[in-house]
Design a protein around this motif. Structure first.
Motif, PDB file in Angstrom:
ATOM      1  N   THR A   1      35.893  30.761  43.051  1.00 22.05           N
ATOM      2  CA  THR A   1      37.203  30.338  43.528  1.00 22.05           C
ATOM      3  C   THR A   1      38.272  31.194  42.860  1.00 22.05           C
ATOM      4  OG1 THR A   1      37.551  28.724  41.762  1.00 22.05           O
ATOM      5  CG2 THR A   1      36.344  27.974  43.719  1.00 22.05           C
ATOM      6  N   GLY A   2      39.490  31.094  43.370  1.00 26.09           N
ATOM      7  CA  GLY A   2      40.586  31.815  42.743  1.00 26.09           C
ATOM      8  C   GLY A   2      40.793  31.400  41.297  1.00 26.09           C
ATOM      9  N   GLU A   3      40.699  30.107  41.027  1.00 25.77           N
ATOM     10  CA  GLU A   3      40.891  29.622  39.663  1.00 25.77           C
ATOM     11  C   GLU A   3      39.803  30.142  38.735  1.00 25.77           C
ATOM     12  OE1 GLU A   3      42.550  28.131  36.481  1.00 25.77           O
ATOM     13  OE2 GLU A   3      43.472  28.097  38.482  1.00 25.77           O
ATOM     14  N   GLN A   4      38.558  30.189  39.200  1.00 31.25           N
ATOM     15  CA  GLN A   4      37.476  30.729  38.382  1.00 31.25           C
ATOM     16  C   GLN A   4      37.696  32.206  38.081  1.00 31.25           C
ATOM     17  OE1 GLN A   4      34.290  29.566  41.021  1.00 31.25           O
ATOM     18  NE2 GLN A   4      33.567  27.974  39.613  1.00 31.25           N
ATOM     19  N   LEU A   5      38.166  32.967  39.058  1.00 28.83           N
ATOM     20  CA  LEU A   5      38.427  34.393  38.840  1.00 28.83           C
ATOM     21  C   LEU A   5      39.562  34.592  37.837  1.00 28.83           C
ATOM     22  CD1 LEU A   5      38.103  35.579  42.531  1.00 28.83           C
ATOM     23  CD2 LEU A   5      36.665  36.361  40.634  1.00 28.83           C
ATOM     24  N   ARG A   6      40.571  33.738  37.886  1.00 32.30           N
ATOM     25  CA  ARG A   6      41.697  33.863  36.951  1.00 32.30           C
ATOM     26  C   ARG A   6      41.269  33.646  35.503  1.00 32.30           C
ATOM     27  NH1 ARG A   6      45.285  31.876  41.105  1.00 32.30           N
ATOM     28  NH2 ARG A   6      44.458  29.776  40.822  1.00 32.30           N
ATOM     29  N   ARG A   7      40.245  32.818  35.302  1.00 28.46           N
ATOM     30  CA  ARG A   7      39.834  32.480  33.944  1.00 28.46           C
ATOM     31  C   ARG A   7      38.951  33.545  33.276  1.00 28.46           C
ATOM     32  NH1 ARG A   7      38.900  26.988  36.000  1.00 28.46           N
ATOM     33  NH2 ARG A   7      36.648  27.418  35.984  1.00 28.46           N
ATOM     34  N   ILE A   8      38.536  34.565  34.016  1.00 30.70           N
ATOM     35  CA  ILE A   8      37.675  35.602  33.442  1.00 30.70           C
ATOM     36  C   ILE A   8      38.513  36.513  32.553  1.00 30.70           C
ATOM     37  CG2 ILE A   8      36.162  37.548  33.942  1.00 30.70           C
ATOM     38  CD1 ILE A   8      35.461  36.208  36.587  1.00 30.70           C
ATOM     39  N   PRO A   9      38.198  36.635  31.270  1.00 33.84           N
ATOM     40  CA  PRO A   9      38.987  37.507  30.387  1.00 33.84           C
ATOM     41  C   PRO A   9      38.768  38.983  30.712  1.00 33.84           C
ATOM     42  CG  PRO A   9      37.091  36.614  29.209  1.00 33.84           C
ATOM     43  CD  PRO A   9      37.113  35.939  30.543  1.00 33.84           C
ATOM     44  N   SER A  10      39.711  39.801  30.296  1.00 36.57           N
ATOM     45  CA  SER A  10      39.668  41.228  30.635  1.00 36.57           C
ATOM     46  C   SER A  10      38.422  41.906  30.088  1.00 36.57           C
ATOM     47  CB  SER A  10      40.917  41.930  30.093  1.00 36.57           C
ATOM     48  OG  SER A  10      41.002  41.781  28.685  1.00 36.57           O
ATOM     49  N   TRP A  11      37.957  41.516  28.911  1.00 32.33           N
ATOM     50  CA  TRP A  11      36.787  42.172  28.342  1.00 32.33           C
ATOM     51  C   TRP A  11      35.522  41.868  29.135  1.00 32.33           C
ATOM     52  CZ3 TRP A  11      32.932  38.963  26.398  1.00 32.33           C
ATOM     53  CH2 TRP A  11      33.293  37.635  26.133  1.00 32.33           C
ATOM     54  N   ARG A  12      35.507  40.712  29.831  1.00 32.68           N
ATOM     55  CA  ARG A  12      34.361  40.391  30.685  1.00 32.68           C
ATOM     56  C   ARG A  12      34.313  41.338  31.888  1.00 32.68           C
ATOM     57  NH1 ARG A  12      29.964  37.470  28.974  1.00 32.68           N
ATOM     58  NH2 ARG A  12      30.572  35.509  27.998  1.00 32.68           N
ATOM     59  N   TRP A  13      35.473  41.631  32.462  1.00 34.04           N
ATOM     60  CA  TRP A  13      35.504  42.584  33.563  1.00 34.04           C
ATOM     61  C   TRP A  13      34.959  43.925  33.106  1.00 34.04           C
ATOM     62  CZ3 TRP A  13      36.194  40.895  38.322  1.00 34.04           C
ATOM     63  CH2 TRP A  13      36.977  39.755  38.560  1.00 34.04           C
ATOM     64  N   HIS A  14      35.332  44.332  31.907  1.00 37.04           N
ATOM     65  CA  HIS A  14      34.844  45.605  31.362  1.00 37.04           C
ATOM     66  C   HIS A  14      33.323  45.587  31.231  1.00 37.04           C
ATOM     67  CE1 HIS A  14      34.899  49.291  29.010  1.00 37.04           C
ATOM     68  NE2 HIS A  14      34.201  48.701  28.055  1.00 37.04           N
ATOM     69  N   GLN A  15      32.764  44.464  30.772  1.00 37.47           N
ATOM     70  CA  GLN A  15      31.313  44.352  30.641  1.00 37.47           C
ATOM     71  C   GLN A  15      30.614  44.489  31.987  1.00 37.47           C
ATOM     72  OE1 GLN A  15      30.473  40.623  28.669  1.00 37.47           O
ATOM     73  NE2 GLN A  15      30.245  41.612  26.676  1.00 37.47           N
ATOM     74  N   MET A  16      31.280  44.018  33.036  1.00 36.64           N
ATOM     75  CA  MET A  16      30.669  44.048  34.360  1.00 36.64           C
ATOM     76  C   MET A  16      30.895  45.383  35.072  1.00 36.64           C
ATOM     77  SD  MET A  16      31.364  40.158  35.747  1.00 36.64           S
ATOM     78  CE  MET A  16      33.137  40.182  35.488  1.00 36.64           C
ATOM     79  N   TRP A  17      31.436  46.382  34.344  1.00 33.45           N
ATOM     80  CA  TRP A  17      31.657  47.724  34.884  1.00 33.45           C
ATOM     81  C   TRP A  17      32.730  47.727  35.975  1.00 33.45           C
ATOM     82  CZ3 TRP A  17      26.859  51.303  36.049  1.00 33.45           C
ATOM     83  CH2 TRP A  17      27.186  52.617  35.745  1.00 33.45           C
ATOM     84  N   VAL A  18      33.696  46.808  35.841  1.00 31.25           N
ATOM     85  CA  VAL A  18      34.823  46.749  36.764  1.00 31.25           C
ATOM     86  C   VAL A  18      36.025  47.370  36.064  1.00 31.25           C
ATOM     87  CG1 VAL A  18      36.378  45.262  38.076  1.00 31.25           C
ATOM     88  CG2 VAL A  18      33.939  44.690  37.897  1.00 31.25           C
ATOM     89  N   GLN A  19      36.558  48.426  36.625  1.00 32.19           N
ATOM     90  CA  GLN A  19      37.650  49.146  36.001  1.00 32.19           C
ATOM     91  C   GLN A  19      38.933  48.312  36.006  1.00 32.19           C
ATOM     92  OE1 GLN A  19      37.932  52.920  38.020  1.00 32.19           O
ATOM     93  NE2 GLN A  19      35.783  53.409  37.674  1.00 32.19           N
ATOM     94  N   PRO A  20      39.816  48.516  35.003  1.00 28.63           N
ATOM     95  CA  PRO A  20      41.046  47.717  34.901  1.00 28.63           C
ATOM     96  C   PRO A  20      41.893  47.689  36.173  1.00 28.63           C
ATOM     97  CG  PRO A  20      40.701  48.930  32.877  1.00 28.63           C
ATOM     98  CD  PRO A  20      39.647  49.417  33.829  1.00 28.63           C
ATOM     99  N   PRO A  21      42.090  48.815  36.893  1.00 29.79           N
ATOM    100  CA  PRO A  21      42.899  48.730  38.114  1.00 29.79           C
ATOM    101  C   PRO A  21      42.293  47.794  39.166  1.00 29.79           C
ATOM    102  CG  PRO A  21      42.687  51.004  37.410  1.00 29.79           C
ATOM    103  CD  PRO A  21      41.718  50.220  36.588  1.00 29.79           C
ATOM    104  N   MET A  22      40.958  47.798  39.293  1.00 27.38           N
ATOM    105  CA  MET A  22      40.318  46.911  40.264  1.00 27.38           C
ATOM    106  C   MET A  22      40.433  45.456  39.833  1.00 27.38           C
ATOM    107  SD  MET A  22      36.931  48.985  41.502  1.00 27.38           S
ATOM    108  CE  MET A  22      36.216  49.090  39.864  1.00 27.38           C
ATOM    109  N   ALA A  23      40.232  45.189  38.536  1.00 26.48           N
ATOM    110  CA  ALA A  23      40.376  43.821  38.039  1.00 26.48           C
ATOM    111  C   ALA A  23      41.799  43.318  38.261  1.00 26.48           C
ATOM    112  CB  ALA A  23      40.012  43.760  36.559  1.00 26.48           C
ATOM    113  N   ALA A  24      42.789  44.186  38.040  1.00 27.86           N
ATOM    114  CA  ALA A  24      44.182  43.793  38.257  1.00 27.86           C
ATOM    115  C   ALA A  24      44.445  43.490  39.726  1.00 27.86           C
ATOM    116  CB  ALA A  24      45.111  44.899  37.762  1.00 27.86           C
ATOM    117  N   THR A  25      43.844  44.286  40.625  1.00 30.83           N
ATOM    118  CA  THR A  25      44.013  44.031  42.054  1.00 30.83           C
ATOM    119  C   THR A  25      43.380  42.696  42.444  1.00 30.83           C
ATOM    120  OG1 THR A  25      44.070  46.390  42.562  1.00 30.83           O
ATOM    121  CG2 THR A  25      43.544  44.902  44.372  1.00 30.83           C
ATOM    122  N   VAL A  26      42.190  42.405  41.909  1.00 33.41           N
ATOM    123  CA  VAL A  26      41.540  41.122  42.181  1.00 33.41           C
ATOM    124  C   VAL A  26      42.457  39.974  41.780  1.00 33.41           C
ATOM    125  CG1 VAL A  26      39.657  39.591  41.500  1.00 33.41           C
ATOM    126  CG2 VAL A  26      39.179  41.975  42.063  1.00 33.41           C
TER     127      VAL A  26
END
Length: 357
Positions: free
Chosen positions: A212-237
């Motif tokens: 859900t949108g709320e679940q995605l909002r709660r993911i910290p930035s370092w978790r996105w990095h672990q999942m190989w998602v670059q900062p610009p893509m995480a910011a767009t999400v």
């Protein structure tokens, strides 16, 4: 991949909350129609199950698919509940749908009814433009149109599916921006494996619901990095998630050309969401038949070489596709179905992995 029966064992009967047989009144090739929704062989939310399928012209009994998703109210943007869907092709034109539901704002019975109403569109029942496309190919009669008509005759059951899951598809496609195929698949797979929930019913062990949108909002930035998602893509999400309520309303937008044009302009107004992302999304959510993915790294070369023998760029691709305006994405689908592979030059890109830094 094997066909998982609806009844797993005697202790858990798992009778579906809803079941129906959808008759498309014409050929439907379930694996090739739904294959574009699956994101890699390890997609945790959607997988085609070929069963005994061996690639018949129109689709063969024994093919099927597993899918799980959330249902949202377009009026209030509240989550109605979660759905597990099993599809089984019975014959050339009929598909059996069985689903299991966990209601949130709706009862399981109401949720099952609403979800079953979406199955025909998912199978391409609303994709009614192929007959006009066939007539156009015959009327043009040039070498390219004749070749496309031959491919079409080999695949009469291919349709353009419409999932209606606008938020999920936008997030998925965003994770594919400017990265390799492997990175894109890894990001989506890890996102759901690490943070997704199990769907209701007799879901295979690998299945996870989109977030859900709320679940995605709660993911910290370092978790996105672990999942190989670059900062610009995480910011767009996260910018997409900010508009989740509006996206749930827009998901019910009709699939006609005028409505899709308006929807395109609304979606590209989100910073980080460009024409490529919108095209790749609406091809799957609304069955957009005239929306080729401009900005794709490989597509212009594929279309150019397949239809003219020469590589081209985005502008050249659009010029080549112009005679089939109204059906340009159908042309792209047929080229991909033909098995044609454009020439590649140089070694495959192996991106550096900086996640341990």
């Amino acid at each position: 991949m094997t066909h998982q029966p609806l009844t797993q064992d005697s202790a858990r009967p798992w009778a579906p909350d809803g079941e129906a047989v959808v008759d498309l009144a014409g050929p439907v090739d379930l694996p090739r129609t739904l294959g574009i929704i699956q994101r890699g062989s390890g997609d945790p939310a959607f997988r085609v199950d070929p069963g005994v399928w061996r690639g018949g012209a129109a689709g063969t009994s024994g093919a099927g698919a597993w899918a799980c998703f959330r249902m949202w109210s377009p009026q209030s943007s509240r989550e109605l509940g979660q759905v597990l869907l099993r599809l089984d092709q019975l014959d050339v034109s009929r598909v059996r749908a069985g689903l299991w539901c966990a209601g949130v704002e709706a009862s399981s019975e109401e949720l099952a009814t609403a979800a079953l109403d979406r199955v025909p569109a998912l199978l391409g029942a609303e994709d009614e433009g192929w007959e006009d496309f066939d007539l156009l190919l015959d009327a043009l009669g040039d070498d390219q149109s004749t070749a496309l008509a031959r491919i079409r005759r080999r695949h009469p059951g291919v349709r353009l599916p419409a999932t209606g899951q606008l938020l999920d598809q936008l997030v998925t496609v965003t994770l594919e921006q400017k990265v390799t195929h492997g990175q894109a698949r890894h990001g989506w797979r890890e996102l759901l494996r690490r943070h997704g929930e199990r769907p209701p019913g007799p879901a295979p062990d690998w299945m996870r619901l989109p977030l859900t949108g709320e679940q995605l909002r709660r993911i910290p930035s370092w978790r996105w990095h672990q999942m190989w998602v670059q900062p610009p893509m995480a910011a767009t999400v996260l910018r997409i998630v900010e508009r989740a309520s509006a996206l749930h309303r827009l998901a019910a937008c009709p699939g006609d050309a005028a409505s899709l044009e308006d929807l395109q302009s609304r979606l590209t107004a989100i910073s980080g969401v460009g024409v490529w992302t919108v095209a790749e999304t609406l091809q799957r959510t609304h069955g957009a038949a005239d929306l080729p993915a401009v900005g794709d790294y490989h597509l212009p070369a594929l279309v150019g070489e397949a239809l003219t023998g020469s590589r081209t760029d985005d502008a050249g691709m659009l010029r080549i596709l112009e005679p089939w305006r109204g059906h340009r994405q159908r042309v792209v689908r047929l080229i991909r179905l033909s098995g044609y592979r454009h020439q590649t030059f140089g070694p495959r890109l192996s991106p550096a992995d900086h996640r341990g830094r």
